[in-house]
Design an enzyme around this catalytic site. Sequence first.
Site: not given
Length: 885
Positions: A465, A745
């Site tokens: 990503e 996260e």
Amino acid sequence: MINVIDLRVEYRTNPIDIFTAKPRFSWKIKTGKTGFKQASYSLEAAKDNGFLSPVWKSGRVNSAESHLVESGVPFESASRYFWRVKITDTEGEESPWSKTAFFETTLLSGSEWKASFISGEDGKSGSSSAGYLLRKEFSVQGRVKSARLYASAKGLYAVYVNGKKAGDEVLAPGWTEYKRRLLFQTYDVTSSIVKGVNAIGFMTGPGWYKGDLASWVGKRNVFGKQTAVVAQLRIVYEDGKAETVYSDKSWKRARSPVTYSEIYHGETYDARLEQEGWNKGGFNDKKWQPVYIESADTGILKPRDGLPVKEQERFKPLALFKTPGGDTVIDFGQNISGWVRFRVKGKAGSKVKIRHAETLDADGNFYTANLRRAKQIIEYTLKGKGEETYSPFFTFQGFRYIAVDEWPGKINKDNFEALAIYSDMRQAGKFKCSYRKLNQFIKNVRWSMKDNFVDIPTDCPQRDERLGWTGDAHIFLRSASYLMETAPFFRKWLRDVAVSQLPDGQVPHVVPDVLNGIAGADDKITQEAGATAWADVAAGAPWIIYTYFGDKKILEEQYPSMKKWVDYIRGVAQDGTLFNVGFHFGDWVALDAKEGSYFGATPNDLSATAFYAYSTDILAKTAALLGKKDDAEKYAKLRKDIEAAYQKEFFTPNGRLAARTQTAHILSLAFGLTPPAYKQRTVNTLVELIAAQKNHLDTGFLGTPYACHALAENGRLDLAYELLLKEDFPSWLYQVTKGATTVWEHWDGIKPDGTMWSPDMNSFNHYAYGAVSDFVFSRVGGLDTDRGKTGFRRIILKPMPGSKEISWAETEYESPYGLISIRWEIKEGNMTVAVTVPPNTTAELTLPGAGAGTIGAVNFKTAEGGAVAELGSGSYSFTYKFIAK
């Protein structure tokens, strides 16, 4: 005595790549005087360091400005200037001239580019991940005064002049909206030029330009299928003559020892393919082939307006061990973005293979499942000629651990070091207190910021990503601006935000925009733009940079983008006020989400309308600041209309907020959307909702950054501290108890039983939840900027002790005017507050729990929660009987 120090141009010291003809000048002041204020400045710039023929003399300018003072004349392109400044104070004393500094403008006009983009590949190799070598020999006669190399690439590059690498940056030219803005770099290569035969050599790699991006949807060749470089080397001789070497069809190409390189997947290097001396003069390149001309159009080239990425910090291995699964693993002790450099000996053809990971699993095994499709593998083939040293050229990894799968002979951990890379930002703030785990958390936040500020603000540095998610950057920016000097970094990225903005005003979810419209029609994440809080970066980020750095120009530049975004919402919102359409991430990864979902329970129309009000308020204030009276009035009225619609839609007649989520209440309070009559009820309900979670948050990306502020501003500082210092799941310090060296996260990336969150989305290096850091600096530490006199021109010093766990705290901030510091300590019923206020600023100091009167020879007046006084520059210390209120 007064001295002018730390001279900078566009935030940088002695830069050679100034991108504008009218740069801005900054300086700091060193003096022993208290209450110092600058009354005037005189600034001179000249092409000679003796200032015999100044090109600009400001004369005495009656002004207190010492930060981002704009030039009074335009400077010539590709020229060096020396400059100096002197000042007077309000008592009439004049400083001597400062030490002489310099700056150079780079190529300021596109018409100055005469080179072509040249390539080592034919344009049919979109699937190739191989690198190429490009070279050109040229002759130099005479004494060289200066040599500047202007270079860029479609792809990544490293450039050499006579075997010496130009500059110390890596991953050049960085990542931008390449089809609109491709930045070029400027290098001083004077010392590399020799009389006679010289050579320029480029190495190239696919990078972000043509390599794999967003691998989970199989994206590649986003910007093009062919790597290419462009270069102009301008040599100026002592006699004043000049000549330029251009990239053109006369250059030659060959395959590189970098046989494979991808941002996500790693690099393969075969040292047996090295050609000794290929980047030096006199090399036999008869077997090399002519280059391909990729394009003669250089219209996309722009001067670099950001910061270079460099190798910044080194880590020696902490341990070498075998995992239960049999892997040979090295632990560097810190999760970083970067690479490993190693030294190795062995026979030609012997191999080194290294894998990278952030963490070990519950059994102590090497864990890579959360990388998804990213491989993060380095492979090196030895040439067999003594000790060889290698680190990657055109990739980077997110890791703390490496697994050494292949190595010739016995592995010695002393042959390895990890190098952290990030954009070359100045450190701004420091925080330390008596609670060690909170100190570690702030350290973790700083590392997640550094690891994810590799030219653009990314979400994570390890999986497939690593994109410039606008929401993450937006919600974290206040904290980021406490930690580092973010203004030049975000200036560059926000220009890409503006050029990537859709014609209707929507802002993509990621910038550079590599997602919009690339997946199936049912995938809204990649089909749509304009998500609340994510797209609000267009308004929020420029305002935050202005707030913390006093940079008005960023508001001027970004104003059209800010306005386009707000106007888009007004056009699609119900009655122009309720933003209840479109795709939104909402309170992303909140713990109140349904099982298996990443979308929090707070209704999107509520959070979207709240952020609509937020952006409209910023736009109205920006318009007023820029002298756009009509816009200021129009958007101020729109903000009131949104507030009225919000209250009508989401509050019942009895004052109950319809959405019973923590985030709904936090946003209503934080953005000033709660009806005054119902404010206390809203606060009480928020406290009840937190209590229902055993005094924990269940918020996601939207609620978490504002939670502690909303509580502290509404009489519940005690609860804000309790949340901040909790150590059980979910909490900020829970990660610290699990040994984290960066921010995760998810609240529970590693669960209490040691198992992991789903590997589908479980980064251990994600700064978003670190957004609470601005609360730590501004409330716990007590250091903030006045919103009316931004950039710390007027400082707010207001420590807010709220827990017995923290008996002292120290906060420092290197502001545009100098070092600000505050230290407070509560001991034996007394509180001591020591502060430093830099010259040319003032500060409002609030002593918590103090009464009005004279303390430390300063007269304090009664204020909410304590006593307040105005301070001029200088150092002060106050001790008084502390009465908690």
